[in-house]
Structures are given as C-alpha cells and as structure tokens.
Write a protein that holds these residues in place. Structure first.
Motif, PDB file in Angstrom:
ATOM      1  N   LEU A 116       0.825  -1.208   0.000  1.00 18.00           N
ATOM      2  CA  LEU A 116       0.000   0.000   0.000  1.00 18.00           C
ATOM      3  C   LEU A 116       0.859   1.256   0.000  1.00 18.00           C
ATOM      4  N   THR A 117       1.972   1.184   0.722  1.00 15.70           N
ATOM      5  CA  THR A 117       2.874   2.339   0.771  1.00 15.70           C
ATOM      6  C   THR A 117       3.519   2.591  -0.590  1.00 15.70           C
ATOM      7  N   VAL A 118       4.004   1.521  -1.216  1.00 16.58           N
ATOM      8  CA  VAL A 118       4.635   1.651  -2.534  1.00 16.58           C
ATOM      9  C   VAL A 118       3.628   2.163  -3.565  1.00 16.58           C
ATOM     10  N   GLY A 122      -3.708   6.047   0.058  1.00 12.72           N
ATOM     11  CA  GLY A 122      -4.144   6.654   1.303  1.00 12.72           C
ATOM     12  C   GLY A 122      -3.033   7.225   2.158  1.00 12.72           C
ATOM     13  N   GLU A 123      -3.450   7.742   3.322  1.00 13.66           N
ATOM     14  CA  GLU A 123      -2.507   8.239   4.311  1.00 13.66           C
ATOM     15  C   GLU A 123      -2.039   7.086   5.201  1.00 13.66           C
ATOM     16  N   SER A 124      -1.097   7.378   6.069  1.00 21.70           N
ATOM     17  CA  SER A 124      -0.539   6.346   6.953  1.00 21.70           C
ATOM     18  C   SER A 124      -1.631   5.694   7.804  1.00 21.70           C
ATOM     19  N   GLN A 125      -2.542   6.513   8.355  1.00 21.09           N
ATOM     20  CA  GLN A 125      -3.611   5.964   9.181  1.00 21.09           C
ATOM     21  C   GLN A 125      -4.535   5.063   8.368  1.00 21.09           C
ATOM     22  N   ASP A 126      -4.836   5.468   7.146  1.00 17.80           N
ATOM     23  CA  ASP A 126      -5.710   4.668   6.290  1.00 17.80           C
ATOM     24  C   ASP A 126      -5.074   3.312   5.994  1.00 17.80           C
ATOM     25  N   ARG A 127      -3.784   3.332   5.715  1.00 20.78           N
ATOM     26  CA  ARG A 127      -3.092   2.069   5.416  1.00 20.78           C
ATOM     27  C   ARG A 127      -3.086   1.160   6.646  1.00 20.78           C
ATOM     28  N   ALA A 128      -2.838   1.740   7.829  1.00 20.44           N
ATOM     29  CA  ALA A 128      -2.817   0.954   9.059  1.00 20.44           C
ATOM     30  C   ALA A 128      -4.178   0.313   9.326  1.00 20.44           C
ATOM     31  N   ARG A 129      -5.251   1.092   9.105  1.00 19.62           N
ATOM     32  CA  ARG A 129      -6.588   0.543   9.343  1.00 19.62           C
ATOM     33  C   ARG A 129      -6.964  -0.502   8.290  1.00 19.62           C
TER      34      ARG A 129
END
Length: 406
Positions: A116-118, A122-129
């Motif tokens: 998701l990061t690559v 979304g933002e960091s929070q969106d990816r974590a959720r």
C-alpha cells in the motif's frame, strides 16, 4: 582417502555447546510463545498508527490481555492433572485463534502495508486501518473454514504403491490407513462412526491405525473410540501406539483396541498370505514408549521382525516418521506413519519439519524403503485445519512381477 577420524570429536565438541544453548532456549518457549502470539497482533491491529478512538483501543487491548492470561490458564486446567474438558476446549480454541491471528498479523502487517505504501494508497492511518481489517477478515475466514475442515469426515486419498519384493499373488492388496484420531474434549462419537462407515466402503484387506487414538484415558474416551470395533477388513485390523497414548495410560488403550477386535502389534508381526505369496506386517511401539516408564513398552524393531523370513517384503507400522532411519537400515519395504498432521494449521509445518523427515505423502529413504506419512484422520488441540486437510488413506500395493497384458 581423507582420514576424518580425528576431526569428529572436535565437531561433536563444537556442536555440544550449540545443542546445550538450544535446549536452554527451548525451556523458555512456553513462556515466550503466548506473549508473542497475543502481543504481536495487539500491536499490529491497534497500536501501529491506526489512531482508533480511545474506547476501541482500550477494549481491544483488554481482549488481547484476557487472551494472553486466559489461554495458558485454560490449557493447564484442560490438559493438566484436572483434565477439564470445557477448559481444554477454550484453551485449544484460543491457541488456534491466536496462531492464525499472529501469522496473518505478521504477513499482512509487513507485506500488505508495504504494498500500500509503494502504491501510494491513502494516508498512513488509512493504510494501518486497512491492514487491521484485512487481518481480521482473513483470520475469520480461515478459522471458519479450518473448523469445518477439522470436523468433517476426511476425504479418501487413494494411491498405488509398488513394492519391488511384493509377490504377484499379493498384487492389489488394499491397505487402509487411519491415524491420529485424537478423540478428546470435543465429543466426536458421531464423527467416529461416520469415519468407520467410510473405511468400510473401501473393502480393505488390511486396516491400520498408527496411533494417537485419543487425548485422555481409554476409560474416559471409550464412547468415541467404540465405533472402531465396527471396522471391517478381510484379513486383519492392526494398531500401534502413538506418543499421546503414553500421556494417557497406554496399556489401557492397547487393551481396549484388543477388546474392539484390533490386533496390537507391539514389537511383533503377523503374516498376510495370498496367492502363494506372503507379506510381513510388523509394528513397533512409539519412540517415546521407553521413556514412559511402562514395563515392556519400547520401540524394538528387531523384536518386531524376530522369526520373519528376511527375504519376505515387510510393511511396518510406526507412529512417527522419524523411525524411518531405523526402518531403512533394516531394509523395510514400506513404513506407514502419522503424527505430523501435515502441520494442521499453516505455517506450523515449518516447525514440524525440524523434528520429522517427512510431512505428508510418499517419500523414498535408503535403497528400497518407502515411507507413507498420513496427514491424520482427526486433529489435536485447536479444532482447526488450515491448508492441511485430514485424510483416510487407501494404499493399493502393487507387484512388479505381475505380467502386463499385450
């Protein structure tokens, strides 16, 4: 030729400290493992950038703490001296749940978040959720599927096995293998009856049970084991002990199987004859038998083969695949084993591989020895099977001496 005799003691001395350190580390695994199984998912799902509302974080963390405390307590009450079946069910279920949750927290927590990061999603929070919901979804699906897989009647796995020394008169002998039924805290008497009905449809000449009948004494699990008395075979029904019998008064299980009409092959053999040819069917106690302290219980291959013609082919029952080293050294033709459960809950099979030479299926060892390792008919502990389906095995033994039709 290089003389290595002087280097072997040095190698042994070098390995001794490593083995000693490994043994010391193994002592701490029962303490470390529960913490990792619950702490890692707690961190990945709740505390790695999700920024959940405070009540969600507090309630979720409390549930993980309850799991961390409750699982070992339930396991001790269920499988310790008290042998409380309800506690065992709770502890076993929590163990299986935490293992699946831990596995996918690690895998998705690393690889999905990286992807998701690559991809710039979304933002960091969106990816974590997203990772949290993915882990919970995958875990729920795998546990539901794994439970259904564990509780169903196993599918029949059929295969032909050619034994070079098998006489033509024995070609086509049908051997059915069941193993690791593990009757236990969950009452599976109806399941047991359906397994035996399935075995009876296979029209076996020889039916084998290679141990780990149950978790608990014969008296306690008699109702679940009783359907084994209905199994039919044209020649014989034979049984050897597994390691779990030695946690639960093994002699009681030997006596019950004898009472149910099965022939316990405790370091002995019988002869199966047809068409003028003979097969030696031998069995040994489990390799843990000697350390059990029970008089007369030990794995003794020489005793099992005592009096057998060395020119005859041998089918050996031994609960654990690792007995294959001794079997191959003795020139056994085919060893039947269980014990591994095929790993039962992926990716536990990687740990099984550390202890056993084979996980499942047919493998070759030495110049002529074959090993068939069953994934098991039942399940141990956690009522789940994930990517390791149970099986009832039908092996049709083939002779190379049968002339082929033109």
């Amino acid at each position: 030729m290089t003389d290595t005799s002087n280097t072997r003691p040095v190698d042994s001395e070098a390995q001794a400290p490593r083995q000693s350190r490994l043994h010391r580390l193994m002592r701490y695994i029962p303490l470390i493992a529960p913490v990792l199984l619950w702490a890692v998912p707690c961190w990945v799902l709740l505390h790695s950038g999700q920024h959940w509302p405070l009540p969600v974080t507090l309630v979720g963390t409390a549930l993980f703490v309850l799991g961390l405390i409750g699982m070992p307590l339930a396991m001790v009450r269920g499988h310790g001296r008290r042998q409380q079946d309800r506690a065992a069910i709770v502890g076993d279920t929590l163990l299986g749940t935490s293992w699946v949750l831990f596995t996918w927290s690690v895998l998705l927590g690393v690889f999905l978040r990286l992807a998701l990061t690559v991809a710039g999603v979304g933002e960091s929070q969106d990816r974590a959720r997203t990772v949290t919901w993915a882990v919970l979804g995958v875990t729920a699906v795998l546990l539901a599927w794994g439970y259904a897989e564990a509780r169903r009647v196993p599918r029949v796995r059929r295969l032909d096995v050619q034994l070079p020394r098998l006489g033509a008169g024995l070609d086509g002998i049908r051997v059915v293998l069941i193993t690791d039924t593990h009757y236990g805290p969950l009452d599976r008497a109806r399941w047991s009856a359906r397994v035996c009905e399935t075995v009876n449809t296979l029209e076996a000449d020889l039916v084998c049970h290679t141990g780990d009948i149950a978790d608990g004494t014969a008296e306690r699990r008699r109702a679940q084991a009783a359907p084994l008395g209905t199994v039919r075979a044209t020649r014989a029904r034979v049984y050897v002990t597994g390691n779990h019998e030695y946690y639960s008064e093994a002699q009681g299980w030997v006596d019950l199987m004898d009472e149910l009409g099965w022939e316990p092959l405790r370091n002995r053999h019988l002869l199966l004859e047809r068409g003028g040819d003979t097969l030696v069917v031998a069995g040994v106690d489990d390799v843990t038998a000697e350390s059990s302290g029970l008089a007369g219980h030990r794995a003794h291959l020489a005793g099992a083969l005592n009096g057998a013609d060395p020119d005859l082919p041998v089918l050996l029952l031994a609960h654990q695949p690792k007995f294959i080293d001794r079997a191959a050294a003795a020139g056994i033709d085919l060893q039947l084993s269980g014990h591994t459960h095929g790993g039962q809950i992926w990716p536990f099979h990687h740990l099984v591989r550390i202890d056993q030479p084979a996980l499942a299926g047919l493998s070759h060892h030495g110049p002529r020895t074959l090993l068939y390792t069953s994934r098991g008919t039942g399940f141990w502990g956690p009522p789940f099977r994930v990517f390791a389906p149970s099986e009832i095995t039908l092996l049709v033994l083939r002779s190379p001496q049968v002339p082929t039709s033109p």
